[in-house]
Design a protein around this motif. Structure first.
Motif, PDB file in Angstrom:
ATOM      1  N   PRO A  56     -56.293 -14.131  -1.758  1.00  0.00           N
ATOM      2  CA  PRO A  56     -57.544 -14.893  -1.808  1.00  0.00           C
ATOM      3  C   PRO A  56     -58.417 -14.574  -0.591  1.00  0.00           C
ATOM      4  O   PRO A  56     -58.053 -14.930   0.530  1.00  0.00           O
ATOM      5  N   LYS A  57     -59.540 -13.919  -0.827  1.00  0.00           N
ATOM      6  CA  LYS A  57     -60.375 -13.404   0.271  1.00  0.00           C
ATOM      7  C   LYS A  57     -60.935 -14.502   1.176  1.00  0.00           C
ATOM      8  O   LYS A  57     -61.198 -14.274   2.363  1.00  0.00           O
ATOM      9  N   ASP A  58     -61.124 -15.681   0.623  1.00  0.00           N
ATOM     10  CA  ASP A  58     -61.688 -16.762   1.446  1.00  0.00           C
ATOM     11  C   ASP A  58     -60.659 -17.360   2.408  1.00  0.00           C
ATOM     12  O   ASP A  58     -61.026 -17.994   3.391  1.00  0.00           O
ATOM     13  N   ARG A  59     -59.361 -17.167   2.130  1.00  0.00           N
ATOM     14  CA  ARG A  59     -58.358 -17.769   3.010  1.00  0.00           C
ATOM     15  C   ARG A  59     -57.629 -16.763   3.903  1.00  0.00           C
ATOM     16  O   ARG A  59     -56.694 -17.101   4.603  1.00  0.00           O
ATOM     17  N   LEU A  60     -58.045 -15.509   3.851  1.00  0.00           N
ATOM     18  CA  LEU A  60     -57.448 -14.496   4.725  1.00  0.00           C
ATOM     19  C   LEU A  60     -58.550 -13.554   5.194  1.00  0.00           C
ATOM     20  O   LEU A  60     -59.025 -12.713   4.428  1.00  0.00           O
ATOM     21  N   THR A  61     -58.948 -13.717   6.441  1.00  0.00           N
ATOM     22  CA  THR A  61     -60.077 -12.925   6.953  1.00  0.00           C
ATOM     23  C   THR A  61     -59.718 -12.257   8.273  1.00  0.00           C
ATOM     24  O   THR A  61     -58.686 -12.567   8.879  1.00  0.00           O
ATOM     25  N   VAL A  62     -60.574 -11.351   8.706  1.00  0.00           N
ATOM     26  CA  VAL A  62     -60.325 -10.626   9.946  1.00  0.00           C
ATOM     27  C   VAL A  62     -61.260 -11.138  11.044  1.00  0.00           C
ATOM     28  O   VAL A  62     -62.445 -11.350  10.812  1.00  0.00           O
ATOM     29  N   THR A  63     -60.717 -11.383  12.229  1.00  0.00           N
ATOM     30  CA  THR A  63     -61.530 -11.731  13.398  1.00  0.00           C
ATOM     31  C   THR A  63     -61.387 -10.594  14.404  1.00  0.00           C
ATOM     32  O   THR A  63     -60.278 -10.318  14.877  1.00  0.00           O
ATOM     33  N   GLU A  64     -62.470  -9.941  14.685  1.00  0.00           N
ATOM     34  CA  GLU A  64     -62.431  -8.758  15.560  1.00  0.00           C
ATOM     35  C   GLU A  64     -62.029  -9.091  17.002  1.00  0.00           C
ATOM     36  O   GLU A  64     -62.507 -10.065  17.602  1.00  0.00           O
ATOM     37  N   ALA A  65     -61.115  -8.274  17.533  1.00  0.00           N
ATOM     38  CA  ALA A  65     -60.772  -8.305  18.966  1.00  0.00           C
ATOM     39  C   ALA A  65     -60.495  -6.850  19.319  1.00  0.00           C
ATOM     40  O   ALA A  65     -59.618  -6.223  18.722  1.00  0.00           O
ATOM     41  N   SER A  66     -61.244  -6.326  20.263  1.00  0.00           N
ATOM     42  CA  SER A  66     -61.212  -4.874  20.493  1.00  0.00           C
ATOM     43  C   SER A  66     -60.078  -4.417  21.415  1.00  0.00           C
ATOM     44  O   SER A  66     -59.742  -3.254  21.466  1.00  0.00           O
TER      45      SER A  66
END
Lengths: 339, 339
Positions: A56-66
């Protein structure tokens, strides 16, 4: 309706990152609807792993950290300098209330330092301990502190005992958990200076079920539910548990392969033995929470598999649902004297 | 001609006294001609046991001691009050030079206290440690201190390392034994205050081969030959070794008996497995010497068998023949500055 529990997962930490981290997250959100996971780390690498799965795309997302903090780096320096690392970004989400929990298989030192510096302690908590579930012949016991605080004092150990009791009762479900302090003998006059100072504090404490001293020999036999130890001792116990377990199992496997007769036997014994040894496998029980923070921080094994990651996410859900932090806050809030 | 080694054996100590003590002594004097054993304790009970055996009467005799110190008694008080106990009588024989060594399976506390108060320390030795051989996948390692001194200081740990090295090299026969200090990590900045203070002392010491810190995980894998630890930590390691070993072996036996198929396999595997596990059995390696005394005091397991008693007697012979105490004395004698 169930409240959604939000997890910031360090996708870059540990030996199997990001593959197993991503897989564990996918399995968790697919298994339960009240879980939201933020995969924190390098977008490109995470998305490449994610493309293998349906979720489910709404409950698993990416948060960028470089940036990534490695286990070789000095923890305090790394937390201060690498502001865009997956550990600092993920812990900041907890600090701001954007996530309920942060999970990482990365540098233990950096996770612990970040827990204190980024997430922060609950008011009244002096030293947040790492609480690790260890297998016993009767089930599991909670080893607290398993290494966050070396040279801890007696007042710290008393807090470890109280927080460990709450965790064991409400997350693991053991009513009135037996609390014991690691000692070199069970007689009351035994111990080093720290244990002798801590013993009466534990004995007088009304909030726990203190059963006295425990010798290390009795820990694997299930002699107590909450094992209180200063961080140096606790870390030695945890690591010897791992090392002795793997050494003995290696020896036994070697012994089984030593003769033709025993090789035949090994084939017959193997399935039953595998099942038994699984019960003694620490990775079955999820990660080790750092107790007493304004939010939850959990350290999983460096070699954590997807299964361990998933179990750790479920563990965070229980932690939230059982309102562990609210219970800890209540314990450490000065109560007005009514007497 | 070989010099005779004289052993005072506590015939009253341990779970299997006097039977197994007497049997072990008989086997030792029958096996080697240069051994003389004094069985210390209640004459009547010892002679009843002795009447079962044939042995050279001149090399195995009884020394009367009318009292017994139990494991329940407070050690210091017991040593002071029970002047005619087998422990005090046996240790006094060592003090007077009537015996080279004293062996007991009795109260560890009383044996340690008596070692200091009755036998006495070698000049220059601050705290005599208990040195226990523990099994590893590669052979054995010496854990020093395994519990004689809690709250030891860095100067004590340095002495443990030196004395442990001498023992490992000359009694066990490991050339240039690798010495390591138990720590929570291998990086040089890791550790509690005690380890941080001790580390540079060990690093600068010319008399040992120091290899740095060892995590408890690596001990069973044979990561060092001499494991230096403060007594509280060492005792936790020793007891967890015993407890985890027995818990795991119990689990494995249970697992093997869980299905019909595995039971069949167990029959085939058993002989080979027994042989393998024997290598991991601490009782195979004799007792734990207290290092740095004016004479030798050795603690054997409370449940010592005749075989362990016999092995411990042989160990005392090697200790004497290799002149361990002379080597320790040399180490701690102030050398005139020649530079």
């Amino acid at each position: 309706m169930q409240e959604t529990v939000k997890i910031a997962l360090d996708a870059m930490g540990g030996d199997n990152a990001p593959g197993e981290m991503v897989k564990g997250a996918v399995e968790a959100v697919n298994a339960r609807e009240n879980i939201q996971v933020f995969l924190v780390g390098k977008k490109e690498a995470i998305e490449a792993s994610l493309s293998d799965y349906t979720y489910p795309k709404d409950r698993l997302t990416v948060t960028e950290a470089s940036e990534v903090i490695t286990t070789e780096e000095a923890p305090v320096m790394a937390i201060r300098r690498k502001k865009d690392s997956s550990i600092v970004v993920g812990q900041t989400m907890v600090k701001r209330g954007e996530a309920d929990a942060f999970i990482s298989a990365g540098s233990t030192g950096a996770i612990l330092v970040g827990g204190q510096l980024v997430v922060g302690r609950i008011r009244g908590v002096e030293r947040p301990p790492l609480a690790t579930l260890i297998p016993t012949v009767k089930g599991v016991a909670l080893l607290v502190d398993s290494g966050a605080n070396v040279d801890a004092r007696s007042s710290h150990l008393l807090q470890f005992a109280k927080m460990g009791s709450i965790y064991m009762e409400h997350v693991i479900g053991i009513k009135k958990p037996r609390v014991a302090i690691v000692n070199v003998g069970v007689e009351e006059e035994k111990g080093n200076a720290l244990v002798k100072e801590t013993f009466p504090l534990l004995k007088e404490c009304q909030e726990i079920h203190f059963t006295g001293s425990i010798e290390a020999r009795e820990i694997p036999h299930g002699g107590a539910d909450v094992i209180v130890a200063e961080g140096f001792t606790g870390n030695v116990i945890l690591k010897l548990y791992e090392g002795l377990g793997s050494a003995l199992i290696g020896k036994i496997k070697g012994g089984m392969m030593s003769t033709f007769r025993s090789k035949m036997g090994a084939l017959l014994v193997k399935p039953a033995l595998k099942e038994t040894l699984k019960e003694f496998d620490a990775t079955e029980y999820g990660g080790a929470p750092m107790l007493g923070l304004n939010g939850l921080v959990v350290k999983t094994h460096g070699n954590a598999s997807a299964k361990e990651v998933k179990n750790t996410i479920f563990q965070c859900v229980t932690f939230k649902e059982q309102k562990i932090n609210e219970k800890i806050k209540e314990l450490f809030t000065e109560k007005p004297e009514n007497k």
